[in-house]
Design a protein around this motif. Structure first.
Motif, short mmCIF file in Angstrom:
data_model
loop_
_atom_site.label_atom_id
_atom_site.label_comp_id
_atom_site.label_asym_id
_atom_site.label_seq_id
_atom_site.Cartn_x
_atom_site.Cartn_y
_atom_site.Cartn_z
N TYR A 1 5.13 53.64 57.58
CA TYR A 1 4.83 53.98 56.19
C TYR A 1 3.50 53.45 55.68
O TYR A 1 3.07 53.82 54.60
CB TYR A 1 5.96 53.50 55.28
CG TYR A 1 7.26 54.24 55.49
CD1 TYR A 1 7.32 55.62 55.38
CD2 TYR A 1 8.42 53.55 55.83
CE1 TYR A 1 8.50 56.30 55.58
CE2 TYR A 1 9.61 54.22 56.03
CZ TYR A 1 9.65 55.60 55.91
OH TYR A 1 10.83 56.27 56.12
N CYS B 1 -1.72 56.99 47.88
CA CYS B 1 -1.82 55.58 47.48
C CYS B 1 -2.80 54.87 48.41
O CYS B 1 -2.57 54.79 49.62
CB CYS B 1 -0.44 54.93 47.53
SG CYS B 1 -0.45 53.17 47.13
N ASN C 1 7.96 50.27 40.69
CA ASN C 1 7.67 51.06 41.89
C ASN C 1 6.57 50.41 42.73
O ASN C 1 5.59 51.04 43.12
CB ASN C 1 7.25 52.49 41.50
CG ASN C 1 6.01 52.52 40.63
OD1 ASN C 1 5.70 51.57 39.91
ND2 ASN C 1 5.27 53.62 40.69
N CYS C 2 6.73 49.13 43.04
CA CYS C 2 5.70 48.45 43.83
C CYS C 2 6.08 48.46 45.32
O CYS C 2 7.25 48.35 45.67
CB CYS C 2 5.48 47.02 43.35
SG CYS C 2 6.90 45.95 43.42
N TRP C 3 5.06 48.63 46.15
CA TRP C 3 5.28 48.60 47.60
C TRP C 3 4.96 47.21 48.17
O TRP C 3 5.44 46.85 49.23
CB TRP C 3 4.45 49.67 48.30
CG TRP C 3 2.96 49.53 48.18
CD1 TRP C 3 2.16 50.03 47.20
CD2 TRP C 3 2.08 48.85 49.09
NE1 TRP C 3 0.85 49.70 47.42
CE2 TRP C 3 0.77 48.98 48.59
CE3 TRP C 3 2.29 48.15 50.29
CZ2 TRP C 3 -0.33 48.43 49.23
CZ3 TRP C 3 1.20 47.59 50.92
CH2 TRP C 3 -0.10 47.74 50.40
N LYS D 1 3.17 56.28 53.22
CA LYS D 1 3.30 55.95 51.81
C LYS D 1 2.04 55.27 51.28
O LYS D 1 1.70 55.40 50.10
CB LYS D 1 4.51 55.03 51.60
CG LYS D 1 5.87 55.66 51.90
CD LYS D 1 6.99 54.67 51.68
CE LYS D 1 8.35 55.26 52.01
NZ LYS D 1 8.75 56.32 51.07
N VAL D 2 1.36 54.52 52.17
CA VAL D 2 0.19 53.74 51.77
C VAL D 2 -0.90 53.88 52.83
O VAL D 2 -0.62 53.82 54.03
CB VAL D 2 0.55 52.24 51.60
CG1 VAL D 2 -0.68 51.43 51.20
CG2 VAL D 2 1.66 52.06 50.57
N TYR E 1 2.74 52.20 43.98
CA TYR E 1 2.53 53.47 44.66
C TYR E 1 1.55 54.38 43.93
O TYR E 1 0.83 55.14 44.56
CB TYR E 1 3.87 54.21 44.82
CG TYR E 1 4.80 53.59 45.84
CD1 TYR E 1 4.52 53.64 47.20
CD2 TYR E 1 5.98 52.99 45.44
CE1 TYR E 1 5.38 53.09 48.13
CE2 TYR E 1 6.85 52.43 46.36
CZ TYR E 1 6.55 52.48 47.71
OH TYR E 1 7.40 51.93 48.62
N PHE F 1 7.93 46.93 50.51
CA PHE F 1 9.00 47.90 50.21
C PHE F 1 10.26 47.18 49.72
O PHE F 1 11.37 47.52 50.11
CB PHE F 1 9.31 48.78 51.42
CG PHE F 1 8.10 49.47 52.00
CD1 PHE F 1 7.19 50.11 51.19
CD2 PHE F 1 7.86 49.44 53.37
CE1 PHE F 1 6.07 50.73 51.72
CE2 PHE F 1 6.74 50.07 53.91
CZ PHE F 1 5.85 50.72 53.08
N ASN F 2 10.03 46.12 48.91
CA ASN F 2 11.10 45.36 48.27
C ASN F 2 11.96 44.58 49.26
O ASN F 2 13.10 44.22 48.95
CB ASN F 2 11.99 46.27 47.41
CG ASN F 2 12.68 45.52 46.29
OD1 ASN F 2 12.12 44.58 45.72
ND2 ASN F 2 13.91 45.90 45.98
#
Length: 260
Positions: free
Chosen positions: A82, A197, A4-6, A165-166, A31, A69-70
């Motif tokens: 985000y 996060c 679950n890495c951003w 998200k961050v 996250y 976000f991958n």
């Protein structure tokens, strides 16, 4: 293995005006973490923020990548939606006559001015954030009359009103006096309790608390240590990081610096 890495970076280099500001950066940020990147001025901390926000770009090289976000083909609008970044330049863009509650409201529109005829649900969202961040005492104050610490936490609250998200805090304690710094630390603790996060970029040991789950030491544009604050925050590591000779004393929730 956590997936679950951003932010996922491998062997990345980057330049500003023919100067290498990032050297062989490899890092994964997740996250569920609250992370500090600590290092002296010129160590490359802000360059990492510039890479994330696409102000500079990594070199395209074999066996290296830079993913947010991958994704390697990064949508700048997705990043802005985000990831919220708070730096000291933002304070200069806000009208000093705006009340704090209006500063927060302006964040819903991506502006720095008073919003006329806001919707009821928008006002409710502002009120909810004020309550969560315990900002009721300053909600009706004009931005220009706030202390430096109150201004800083106001723009941080503005940055999270759209539920990013961050949240990136780029040198949040710069130019703050002791009272303002203590105020800021307490409010960042509130953010941690909300489960946000956080990536905090700093050279200021005094704002590091045990609410952070991870700390990364950056020196001469390279990561030299990465782990839990409880494991890495000691005199030997800090002296090596900053090329100084001090004694680091651990207290209940943070660390103090003393000269030997």
């Amino acid at each position: 293995m956590r997936t679950n890495c951003w932010l996922d970076v491998k062997n990345t280099n980057a330049y500003k005006q023919n100067y290498k500001v990032i050297k062989n950066l490899s890092i994964k940020l997740f996250y569920n973490e609250r992370t500090i990147i600590l290092g002296p001025n010129g160590s490359g901390k802000s360059s990492i923020v510039d890479l994330i926000n696409r102000n500079i770009y990594p070199l395209v090289e074999k066996e290296s990548y830079f993913k947010i976000f991958n994704e390697e083909l990064i949508d700048i609008w997705k990043v802005r939606k985000y990831i919220s970044t708070v730096n000291n330049e933002i304070k200069l863009r806000i009208n000093k006559d705006l009340k704090v509650k209006d500063v927060l409201l302006s964040g819903l529109y991506g502006r720095f001015c008073k919003i006329n005829n806001p919707k009821i649900e928008e006002l409710n969202k502002v009120k909810e954030l004020i309550d969560k961040m315990f900002l009721n005492d300053i909600a009706d104050k004009e931005f220009g009359y706030l202390s430096d610490g109150e201004r800083q936490i106001s723009i941080i609250a503005r940055a999270i009103i759209n539920n990013p998200k961050v949240l990136i805090l780029d040198e949040p304690s710069v130019n703050l006096d002791l009272k303002s710094r203590i105020f800021l630390i307490e409010k960042i603790k509130n953010l941690s309790q909300l489960g946000i996060c956080i990536l905090c970029i700093t050279h200021d040991i005094s704002i590091i608390t045990k609410d952070y789950s991870r700390i990364i030491f950056l020196k001469d544009r390279e990561i030299i240590r990465d782990g839990k604050p409880s494991e890495l925050m000691n005199s030997k590591n800090i002296n090596k990081l900053f090329d100084i000779d001090i004694k680091l004393i651990e207290n209940s929730n943070s660390w103090d610096v003393y000269r030997e």
